[in-house]
Write a protein that holds these residues in place. Structure first.
Motif, short mmCIF file in Angstrom:
data_model
loop_
_atom_site.label_atom_id
_atom_site.label_comp_id
_atom_site.label_asym_id
_atom_site.label_seq_id
_atom_site.Cartn_x
_atom_site.Cartn_y
_atom_site.Cartn_z
N PHE A 1 41.01 37.87 37.77
CA PHE A 1 41.24 39.30 37.87
C PHE A 1 41.01 39.90 36.49
O PHE A 1 41.87 39.79 35.61
CB PHE A 1 42.68 39.60 38.32
CG PHE A 1 42.92 39.49 39.81
CD1 PHE A 1 42.44 38.43 40.55
CD2 PHE A 1 43.66 40.47 40.46
CE1 PHE A 1 42.67 38.32 41.91
CE2 PHE A 1 43.90 40.39 41.83
CZ PHE A 1 43.40 39.32 42.56
N PHE A 2 39.85 40.51 36.28
CA PHE A 2 39.52 41.09 34.98
C PHE A 2 40.08 42.51 34.87
O PHE A 2 40.08 43.26 35.85
CB PHE A 2 38.00 41.13 34.78
CG PHE A 2 37.32 39.79 34.81
CD1 PHE A 2 37.26 38.99 33.69
CD2 PHE A 2 36.73 39.32 35.99
CE1 PHE A 2 36.63 37.75 33.72
CE2 PHE A 2 36.10 38.09 36.03
CZ PHE A 2 36.05 37.30 34.89
N VAL B 1 38.65 45.37 37.33
CA VAL B 1 39.11 46.75 37.17
C VAL B 1 38.23 47.47 36.15
O VAL B 1 38.00 46.95 35.04
CB VAL B 1 40.57 46.80 36.71
CG1 VAL B 1 40.99 48.23 36.36
CG2 VAL B 1 41.49 46.23 37.78
N ILE B 2 37.73 48.63 36.52
CA ILE B 2 36.96 49.47 35.59
C ILE B 2 37.75 50.75 35.37
O ILE B 2 37.82 51.61 36.27
CB ILE B 2 35.57 49.83 36.15
CG1 ILE B 2 34.77 48.58 36.50
CG2 ILE B 2 34.80 50.66 35.12
CD1 ILE B 2 33.41 48.88 37.10
N SER B 3 38.32 50.91 34.21
CA SER B 3 39.07 52.13 33.90
C SER B 3 38.16 53.14 33.22
O SER B 3 37.57 52.83 32.17
CB SER B 3 40.25 51.81 32.97
OG SER B 3 41.20 51.01 33.62
N VAL C 1 37.50 47.74 41.06
CA VAL C 1 38.63 48.64 41.28
C VAL C 1 38.56 49.78 40.25
O VAL C 1 38.48 49.53 39.05
CB VAL C 1 39.97 47.90 41.13
CG1 VAL C 1 41.14 48.86 41.34
CG2 VAL C 1 40.05 46.74 42.11
N ILE C 2 38.58 51.01 40.76
CA ILE C 2 38.59 52.18 39.88
C ILE C 2 39.94 52.88 40.03
O ILE C 2 40.22 53.47 41.08
CB ILE C 2 37.45 53.16 40.21
CG1 ILE C 2 36.10 52.43 40.13
CG2 ILE C 2 37.47 54.36 39.26
CD1 ILE C 2 34.91 53.29 40.53
N ILE D 1 33.72 48.23 46.37
CA ILE D 1 34.41 49.12 45.42
C ILE D 1 35.67 49.68 46.06
O ILE D 1 35.62 50.23 47.17
CB ILE D 1 33.50 50.28 44.98
CG1 ILE D 1 32.20 49.75 44.37
CG2 ILE D 1 34.23 51.19 43.99
CD1 ILE D 1 31.17 50.83 44.08
N ALA D 2 36.79 49.54 45.38
CA ALA D 2 38.05 50.17 45.80
C ALA D 2 38.29 51.33 44.85
O ALA D 2 38.73 51.14 43.71
CB ALA D 2 39.19 49.17 45.74
#
Length: 421
Positions: A69-70, A128-130, A316-317, A354-355
């Motif tokens: 989980f990155f 996760v991409i923030s 995940v965004i 994509i979530a």
């Protein structure tokens, strides 16, 4: 005089010889231990984040499905609805292996992935991409150096093929870490030059030493997060899984934990980090812009790596806390433009899992603080993660577009679908 020097330096010399002897003789074979692997999976320490031995040990365990989980700092917030807690409580078929630290972004993950590229072949991952990563200057050099190890660079140099992605990664590395001990080799890669036979031999030797050091010293890095944080909270949840019941618990926990402020921020975080500087923070994010950043190019490095490894990834965004965004003046229209740009870069290349929670920052107890999900946010994420990981499928067909590695894309602010036309 010699006797005096020996009394002073002798113990140091002997200790050094002993350490070198231990490293030289230490076996590099991976020995699986579920107890140790489960602790490593939620350790969230800098040592674990950088250790190749620990990651490879868990990801190659033939009897247990550890999934990387990155992300950055969101994984550090372990409450009852955290992915690791739910996976433990309901004996999911997968175990999250958390790879996140404060300030970590795509460039850090790219070099970290070099250590486990084989372990990602035809496997799954959560990333996760923030949008907060996509600031004008991109990744923070201090954070990058803090989470970097020579082992990552050795693996990168051993794997590089002279592609434009290798050259870009080398140039970014030299900018972020100009004083690296392997600077000379990275400069060759950045220029598109081949490494010499002597370079290759040197890397092989350094790799053997690093693996022995990593394997030896990994035993001295011990975490109790599984025992002290994950297991107790998992044991407190209902035995029978029910999103409705879990939602009631999450909402009640969120209500209790955010009782001292109007923003829906966790009480301790608000008291320590926010309350004393409200006047200073009001309107402080009016000029924030996540639409132009070298982070888009760094993300492309990661996407290209996932494509080469045929890794099936759920992206995940996350959202931002809507009340806090209104208070600080963060432009939600700008935020959505950055999300649209990220999603286009993903979807147009085949990364279709994509979530997107970017519009959910105003939901009750969805956020734990100003930018991190918690309580009901974790539950919403679980509804995307659980079916994705519980029923593994092949990765989509990826079609990598090299234009996303250009400065033109990094600076582009128009409609994403019109880029390059």
């Amino acid at each position: 005089m010699l006797k005096r020097l020996w009394h002073i330096l002798g113990p140091v010399f002997c200790a050094l010889l002993l350490a070198l002897g231990l490293i030289a003789l230490y076996p590099t074979k991976v020995n699986h231990s579920l107890r140790a692997e489960r602790e490593d999976a939620v350790a969230l320490t800098k040592t674990n984040f950088k250790s190749k031995y620990k990651k490879v040990r868990a990801l190659t365990d033939p009897n247990h499905h550890f999934v990387p989980f990155f992300g950055s700092s969101e994984w550090l917030r372990i409450d009852k609805m955290h992915p690791s807690v739910l996976a433990e409580a309901y004996k999911r078929s997968y175990i999250p292996y958390l790879l996140g630290q404060r300030g970590a972004a795509s460039l850090t993950h790219f070099f970290g992935i070099q250590q486990i590229s084989k372990e990602l072949d035809y496997k799954q991952a959560v990333y996760v991409i923030s949008p907060q990563w996509f600031v004008a200057k991109g990744a923070n050099a201090g954070a990058f150096q803090n989470y970097f190890s020579n082992g990552q660079l050795i693996d990168f140099l051993q794997n590089q093929t002279g592609s434009q992605y290798d050259r870009y990664a080398a140039k970014r590395f030299l900018k972020m870490y100009p004083d690296s001990s392997l600077k000379g080799m990275m400069e060759k890669v950045a220029k598109g030059q081949k490494l010499s036979a002597a370079d290759r031999k040197s890397l092989d030797f350094k790799d053997k030493i690093f693996q022995k050091e990593d394997g030896l010293f990994s035993h001295f890095s011990v975490s109790n997060n599984q025992k002290k944080k994950v297991q107790p909270q998992a044991d407190s949840l209902p035995k029978t899984f029910s999103y409705q019941k879990l939602g009631e618990i999450a909402s009640q926990d969120g209500k209790t934990a955010t009782s001292n402020n109007r923003f829906g921020i966790e009480n301790t975080f608000y008291t320590i980090r926010v309350s004393h500087q409200l006047d200073k923070l009001k309107g402080s994010q009016k000029r924030f812009d996540y639409t132009k950043s070298p982070e888009y190019n760094d993300l492309q490095l990661v996407l290209n790596q996932f494509a080469m490894s045929h890794t099936n990834v759920l992206f995940v965004i996350p959202p931002v806390n809507s009340k806090w965004a209104a208070f600080t003046g963060l432009d939600q229209s700008m935020y959505q433009k950055s999300v649209a740009k990220i999603k286009y870069q993903l979807q147009s290349q085949g990364f279709t899992n994509i979530a997107d929670f970017s519009k959910d920052g105003g939901k009750a107890y969805f956020m734990q603080d100003t930018i991190h999900m918690g309580w009901n946010g974790w539950l919403a994420l679980d509804k995307a993660i659980n079916p994705f990981l519980s029923k593994p499928s092949d990765a989509p067909t990826y079609t990598i577009n090299d234009q996303f590695l250009t400065k033109a894309w990094a600076k582009y602010t128009g409609k994403p679908e019109e880029f390059g036309k």
